[in-house]
Design an enzyme around this catalytic site. Structure first.
Site, PDB file in Angstrom:
ATOM      1  CD  GLU A 170       2.138  -3.299   8.527  1.00 62.50           C
ATOM      2  OE1 GLU A 170       3.238  -3.482   9.080  1.00 62.50           O
ATOM      3  OE2 GLU A 170       2.038  -3.071   7.314  1.00 62.50           O
ATOM      4  CD1 TRP A 197       0.811  -0.071   3.053  1.00 66.55           C
ATOM      5  CD2 TRP A 197      -0.869   1.352   3.430  1.00 66.55           C
ATOM      6  NE1 TRP A 197       1.042   0.522   4.275  1.00 66.55           N
ATOM      7  CE2 TRP A 197       0.022   1.393   4.533  1.00 66.55           C
ATOM      8  CE3 TRP A 197      -1.996   2.163   3.444  1.00 66.55           C
ATOM      9  CZ2 TRP A 197      -0.184   2.243   5.624  1.00 66.55           C
ATOM     10  CZ3 TRP A 197      -2.209   2.992   4.538  1.00 66.55           C
ATOM     11  CH2 TRP A 197      -1.301   3.024   5.605  1.00 66.55           C
ATOM     12  CG  ASP A 198       4.927   1.032   1.182  1.00 71.20           C
ATOM     13  OD1 ASP A 198       4.349  -0.056   1.388  1.00 71.20           O
ATOM     14  OD2 ASP A 198       5.789   1.489   1.943  1.00 71.20           O
ATOM     15  CE  LYS A 226       5.595  -1.472  10.913  1.00 75.54           C
ATOM     16  NZ  LYS A 226       5.597  -2.510   9.855  1.00 75.54           N
ATOM     17  CD  GLN A 227       2.131   1.679   9.439  1.00 71.39           C
ATOM     18  OE1 GLN A 227       2.884   2.422   8.854  1.00 71.39           O
ATOM     19  NE2 GLN A 227       1.864   0.459   8.991  1.00 71.39           N
TER      20      GLN A 227
END
Length: 874
Positions: free
Chosen positions: A574, A435-436, A695-696
């Protein structure tokens, strides 16, 4: 200007106003005291000669150290050369010394040269695959699948293949191979010119017989002809004369070794089909063992001296060409090697390429071509800031590496590839596409829209595979894989190694179905900013409808709650794969996923009004969607469930508020680096699934994609009413529970902080992201390749968050929000066929367009005329 005169006895600093100060003592003390003394300087300075030192942060020259620590230009040389050398600082990477292992691997990633088709890691030609250093040649979409035994199970992994190494050149002195890793290094310096992609190195080596030799190299990947690269290899005997052998290899016995945690797995991906040599030319043809992609590389050596005595040893794995030389002390000997690279899939015809007909350009010709191609790319993509030297350097660094990862030049021939999470720089994540793309594609959409279109076509070509995977999983439409590679099938691992505990565990990451929403969002962004009707008719609308069909089929009606729900998914976080103690992977009502689904269904409705009825109806029939399906989407978009508490905190997923709180202070004190809290907890016999730890950014990601007004609209459509300050509350809540295990996390939080007017936090997080690969803040991950997503995102934030440009509405809207550290910000854009040149200061906004256009600046409408710069005071 500060003038620093260095000698063994002392360093003498003469400041601009005439005051002098001396610094003596050990070298490390001099560096510390001088840096501290100059900490408030605003002028930079000149240092009389090069001083190289090593401390806990690495090896630096004094001018480089002072420049980076003080964010002011310091150069080595004379006052007269200051301006020229100062101008080169933001365009030049410099590395001194050699620290074998992960640190060296990181340097090599950042010194990579490439052109969007090939990437050559920043090693010197002597280096071989080893724990110390890692030469790599990566070719876009060169993948191969092999089997490995993991914890008693046979698993299949698709890998990004390290291609045969034809850049290999070295000399032998007294039968000793000079290869950097196994020799005595007297000095070693490498540089990369970001303007032109020129890599250079200078090493002084001492052999076991105390013979000293200086070796200088140059290397480029041709940005004009993406199938070529070239290098120059020069050596000078410093204290001896005698016999030396120059060796050039076409090494087909390469393997994947870049990522330490993969090394226990099968890493052989190639077999050499043929090798050949003819005088100074060589050719190697290799094929991947499973995907049957043929890689053809041919090389030619050039020199001013005669090459008539060159001999070739052709083996089953390559070619070794040797040239005996009688050398004299102090004389310099120079050789060049040009290489051509091509790759053919099993269904592609491979043209004949006999060595006798090989005619490659020499280095200077190739370099001139490449320079011109790079100059055009910089003209379109450069971001210029004043007042902040190091930010400018990092912006240049990131622009360079994004273009190395995927360039318009590479996609001119319809290259069937997308951009890997680690560029063409390393093997982390097996070179897969994630998905980057959500963070990367905007860079291309606003600078190189034709390239963005080709990258989206990579997804379209794999639509059939996504539909097959959806059907297998019991869904309709298209379910794109979390990790995509060669054919678009799911390549996520089934087992995952925790490097802290050394244990393998089941991996549910493929449940990050939001990847398809990222694809739909990028299709919409491309459409919105180009109005490319042909693309939508041939590719884009079909992609969006198939993705929408998948999410329609994934939504289930809950009679008791009187809402739809979506389960069996993971969010961007994640760390959370399933509920505590559950053996079934997946979560229910991930907030980011559900809100993106609402947006998608709303956008499908808008597209029905925007696109010709015949085209829309035809694509509906092709995708087997019915009017009833569209009606169901319309119902879901007003009744999809979220969990929201009384304070307006949007739960990351249903049940999130019931998880345990984490003792962050304890873990920070115990472990220091807590970016990967999931691995830390797992090594302690616990699971991140049980804790409020991320994580983010997850729920907050919705604010990266959309304005606050649009998020408000989504929540209103879902019939949720939140407090007026809910954005600030959500930001503060999740920031306290996020480890930033992904550098992308800082980007998302920076934009959100700016949205709530916390400019100090926004700037701090952005600066961390901007230097994350250069400083390798995650403790060695840059060794495995650059982070293409965060690099591209740091190039987009200056346009959107700092210049304040919103490209998501009908008219371009601008509300500048320039950081205090930047005096001005300038860049170019291509939006809906209009070329913009924009310069922002703290008081004014200057815009030039090449066609008539209407924009909004802080809500006020302005008419722009072609080629007439308009300055607006805001």
């Amino acid at each position: 200007m500060n003038i620093i005169t260095v000698s063994n006895e002392q360093w003498l600093l003469r400041e601009a106003h005439g005051e002098t100060t001396s610094f003596a003592g050990p070298l490390s003390e001099r560096v510390t005291e001088l840096t501290s003394y100059l900490k408030d300087t605003q002028t930079g300075g000149v240092i009389s000669e090069t001083i190289v030192f090593t401390n806990e942060e690495g090896t630096f020259s004094l001018d480089q150290w002072l420049t980076e620590k003080l964010n002011q230009p310091f150069v080595c040389g004379t006052k007269e050369a200051f301006d020229e050398k100062r101008a080169a600082i933001p365009w030049t990477l410099e590395y001194y010394g050699y620290t074998p292992g992960k640190d060296e691997y990181s340097v090599e990633s950042l010194l990579t040269v490439g052109n969007g088709f090939i990437g050559l890691r920043g090693t010197t030609p002597e280096m071989s695959i080893s724990d110390e250093n890692y030469p790599g040649l990566y070719i876009a979409s060169l993948y191969n699948t092999v089997e490995s035994d993991v914890a008693g199970h046979t698993i299949r992994n698709e890998d990004f293949v390290n291609a045969p190494n034809l850049q290999k050149m070295y000399i032998m002195i007294d039968d000793e191979v000079i290869d950097i890793a196994h020799n005595q290094i007297v000095s070693f310096k490498r540089t990369l010119d970001l303007r032109t992609g020129l890599f250079q190195s200078t090493a002084e080596i001492e052999t076991k017989q105390q013979k000293r030799v200086r070796i200088e190299t140059k290397k480029i990947a041709n940005m004009k002809d993406i199938h070529q690269y070239s290098l120059v290899y020069t050596f000078t005997p410093l204290n001896f004369s005698g016999d030396v052998t120059l060796v050039s290899e076409a090494d087909g016995a390469v393997y994947n070794y870049n990522v330490a945690r993969y090394r226990s797995l099968t890493n052989q991906h190639l077999h050499v089909r043929s090798a050949d040599a003819e005088e100074a030319k060589a050719q190697l043809v290799a094929e991947t063992t499973n995907s049957q992609i043929t890689v053809v590389q041919s090389s030619e050596i050039f020199a001013s001296a005669s090459l008539s005595e060159i001999t070739s040893d052709v083996t089953a794995t390559g070619v070794k060409q040797s040239l005996p030389l009688s050398v004299e002390e102090g004389h310099t000997y120079q050789f060049e090697k040009s290489v051509t690279v091509a790759a053919y899939r099993s269904n592609e015809e491979q043209p004949a390429s006999p060595l006798s007909q090989l005619a490659l350009p020499r280095f200077d010709v190739m370099y001139q071509e490449s320079q011109q191609a790079w100059a055009q790319l910089w003209q379109d993509a450069a971001i210029e800031v004043t007042g902040d030297l190091m930010s400018q350097k990092m912006l240049n660094l990131h622009t360079y590496h994004v273009l190395v990862s995927a360039s318009p030049n590479a996609y001119q021939d319809s290259l069937d590839a997308s951009i890997t999470a680690r560029g063409l720089h390393g093997e982390a994540y097996r070179g897969h596409i994630f998905w980057d793309e959500l963070f990367i594609l905007p860079f291309y959409i606003v600078h190189f829209p034709d390239t963005a279109k080709e990258i989206l076509r990579y997804r379209y070509r794999r639509l059939a595979a996504a539909k097959t995977d959806a059907k297998k999983a019991g869904y309709q439409g298209a379910m794109f894989p979390w990790q995509s590679g060669l054919d678009g099938s799911e390549q996520s691992q089934e087992l995952h190694l925790n490097p802290i505990s050394g244990e393998w565990k089941e991996d549910h990451s493929r449940l990050q179905r939001h990847i398809s929403l990222a694809i739909a969002y990028n299709v919409w962004q491309y459409w919105h900013n180009t109005k490319d009707k042909q693309f939508m008719a041939e590719y884009g609308l079909e992609l969006m409808l198939e993705i929408a069909h998948f999410w329609q089929s994934a939504a289930t009606w809950d009679q008791e709650a009187q809402r739809y729900f979506i389960d069996k998914v993971m969010g961007p976080d994640e760390f959370h794969e399933n509920y505590p103690n559950s053996e079934i992977g997946g979560l229910k009502n991930n907030a980011y996923t559900n809100m993106m689904v609402v947006w998608l269904f709303e956008e499908i409705d808008h597209l029905q009004a925007e696109i010709d009825t015949d085209i829309f109806t035809g694509i509906l029939q092709k995708t087997e969607l019915t009017p009833a399906d569209l009606n169901t989407m319309a119902d879901i978009r007003t009744k999809l469930g979220l969990e929201i508490d009384a304070d307006g905190i949007i739960a990351q997923f249903e049940g999130y508020f019931q998880l345990e709180d984490l003792d962050w202070d304890h873990y920070k004190k115990t472990y220091g680096n807590i970016y990967r809290m999931d691995r830390i907890l797992n090594a302690e016999g616990k699971s991140a699934d049980s804790y409020k730890v991320a994580k983010q950014a997850d729920s907050l990601m919705i604010f990266y994609n959309f304005s606050k007004q649009q998020v408000n609209q989504i929540l209103t459509d879902l019939d949720y009413e939140l407090p007026s300050d809910y954005v600030e509350k959500n930001l503060n809540y999740y920031l306290q529970r996020t480890s930033h295990g992904s550098t992308l996390s800082r980007i998302v939080h920076a934009q959100l902080a700016a949205m709530v007017d916390d400019q100090e936090l926004a700037w701090s997080l952005y600066q961390e992201a901007l230097s994350s690969d250069y400083r390798d803040i995650q403790g060695g991950t840059t060794a495995e390749g650059i982070h293409a997503g965060v690099m591209a995102a740091t190039l987009f934030i200056p346009l959107t968050t700092f210049a304040g440009i919103d490209l998501r509405e009908r008219l371009v809207q601008i509300a500048p929000n320039l950081p205090k550290a930047w005096a001005s910000l300038a860049f170019s854009l291509h939006i809906r066929g209009v070329h913009y040149q924009i310069n922002v200061t703290h008081e004014t906004l200057t815009i030039t367009v090449d066609q008539p256009e209407t924009i909004l600046v802080k809500g006020k409408e302005y008419q722009l005329s072609p080629q007439e710069p308009q300055t607006i005071t805001y």
